[in-house]
Design an enzyme around this catalytic site. Sequence first.
Site, PDB file in Angstrom:
ATOM      1  CB  ILE A  47     -72.680  -9.259   7.718  1.00 45.82           C
ATOM      2  CG1 ILE A  47     -73.425 -10.256   6.820  1.00 45.82           C
ATOM      3  CG2 ILE A  47     -71.178  -9.511   7.670  1.00 45.82           C
ATOM      4  CD1 ILE A  47     -73.051 -10.153   5.349  1.00 45.82           C
TER       5      ILE A  47
ATOM      6  N   GLY B 243     -82.268 -10.845  11.700  1.00 41.93           N
ATOM      7  CA  GLY B 243     -83.650 -10.407  11.661  1.00 41.93           C
ATOM      8  C   GLY B 243     -84.546 -11.497  12.207  1.00 41.93           C
ATOM      9  N   GLY B 244     -85.846 -11.313  11.983  1.00 40.72           N
ATOM     10  CA  GLY B 244     -86.803 -12.256  12.529  1.00 40.72           C
ATOM     11  C   GLY B 244     -86.692 -13.657  11.938  1.00 40.72           C
ATOM     12  CG  MET B 245     -87.749 -14.561   8.236  1.00 42.26           C
ATOM     13  SD  MET B 245     -88.868 -15.949   8.459  1.00 42.26           S
ATOM     14  CE  MET B 245     -88.418 -16.975   7.059  1.00 42.26           C
ATOM     15  N   GLY B 246     -83.739 -15.087  10.900  1.00 42.19           N
ATOM     16  CA  GLY B 246     -82.462 -15.752  11.090  1.00 42.19           C
ATOM     17  C   GLY B 246     -81.301 -14.790  11.009  1.00 42.19           C
ATOM     18  CD  GLN B 247     -76.417 -14.122  13.266  1.00 43.50           C
ATOM     19  OE1 GLN B 247     -77.290 -13.657  13.992  1.00 43.50           O
ATOM     20  NE2 GLN B 247     -75.202 -14.394  13.695  1.00 43.50           N
TER      21      GLN B 247
ATOM     22  CE  LYS C 159     -83.285 -14.519   5.444  1.00 43.48           C
ATOM     23  NZ  LYS C 159     -84.336 -13.804   4.678  1.00 43.48           N
TER      24      LYS C 159
ATOM     25  CG  ASP D  22     -90.862  -7.149   4.158  1.00 50.01           C
ATOM     26  OD1 ASP D  22     -91.444  -6.242   4.782  1.00 50.01           O
ATOM     27  OD2 ASP D  22     -90.045  -7.918   4.693  1.00 50.01           O
TER      28      ASP D  22
END
Length: 308
Positions: free
Chosen positions: A12, A15-19, A35, A132
Site C-alpha cells: 500500500i 519509500g526510501g526506507m522500504g515498503q 512496514k 520530517d
Amino acid sequence: MIAGRYRLRQAIGSGGMGQVWLAADDMLGRDVAVKEVLSPDWLPADGQFDRVRRTLREARTGACLNHPNVVQIHDILHTDRPWIVMEYVPSRSLYDVIVADGPLTPAHTARVGLGMLAGLRAAHRAGVIHRDVKPQNVLIGHDGRVVLTDFGLAVHAGDGPMAPGDVLIGSPQYIAPERVRDGASTPATDLWSLGATLYAAVEGRAPYQRPTTAGTLAALTAEPPDPMRRAGPLAPVLERLLDRDPARRPAAGEVERWLLPIASGQQPRAAAPDDPVLRRLTRIQLAVAGFVLVATAVAALFASGQFA
C-alpha cells in the site's frame, strides 16, 4: 506470513526506507499496516546498521505517543530484516491527494492543519521532534481523520548532538532554515515544516520548490517563500510559520487560534505576534495609561476643593 501471525495481503506504499503492506493479524483478527525495512545490497555495513537504528527509533518513538492524530505502533519484529507493525488507517497521503485532486481549499487545508498541529503538540509534549513533516507523511483518512506518520527521523529534545549525516536528512523543500544552517531541531523547526506542508496543500507546490536540491537549499537560506496565490485567509499565518527566524514564529496555540475560524469558513481575527518585546511595551503602555488616569482624578479632586 511474518512471525507466524501477520499475513501480508498487498503493498500500500513505498519509500526510501522500504515498503508498507496491508496485512491481517491472524491472532487478533484485525487489519494492520506492516512496514518492511529494506536495505539495498550495495549499502555498506554501517549503512545497513543505520537503517536498523532508525527503525528502532521510529518504533520506540511512535510507541511512546498515544494520540488520535499520530499513527499507533503495535509491534516490532526481526526476521532477516526489521518490520514495524502499525495501526492500519484506510487513507491517502496528503501528497497523493494533492497530486490526484489538486490543491485543497483554504478551509480544507486549515482542517488538515489542525489535525497535524494536534499530533505535533502531543509529540512535543512528550519531548519528541518529528523532523520530517511533509505531505508524504500526513495521512488523510477516508473518514477525514488526519494522522502523522513516519517518525524514523524523530529525535528527543534532550538528545545530544546529531551525527553529521543526520543534519540534512529529510526532504529539502520541507526542512526549516535553521536545520540547514546549524542542524537545530526544536518544536519551532517542526512548525516551519507544518507551514511548508500547508503551503503545499493550498498552493499545490512547496514554498521553495526548485529543479535541484542545491537550488532549493540556496533559496531556503536566502529568499522569501514564493508568492501565494490561493491561500487567501491562510496567507498571514503561513507567512509567520515560514519566518526564517524561529523566535518570530507563532506558538502552536496561536496557530490553532488562526486555523479554527478558517476551518469553519470564517475570517480569522488578526492576531498580534507573540513577541516578548511587544508584551513588555503593552505593560508599559498600560502602566502609563493608569498613571494618567490617577493623575487626572487627583487633579479633578484638587479642582473641586476637596484637598483645599
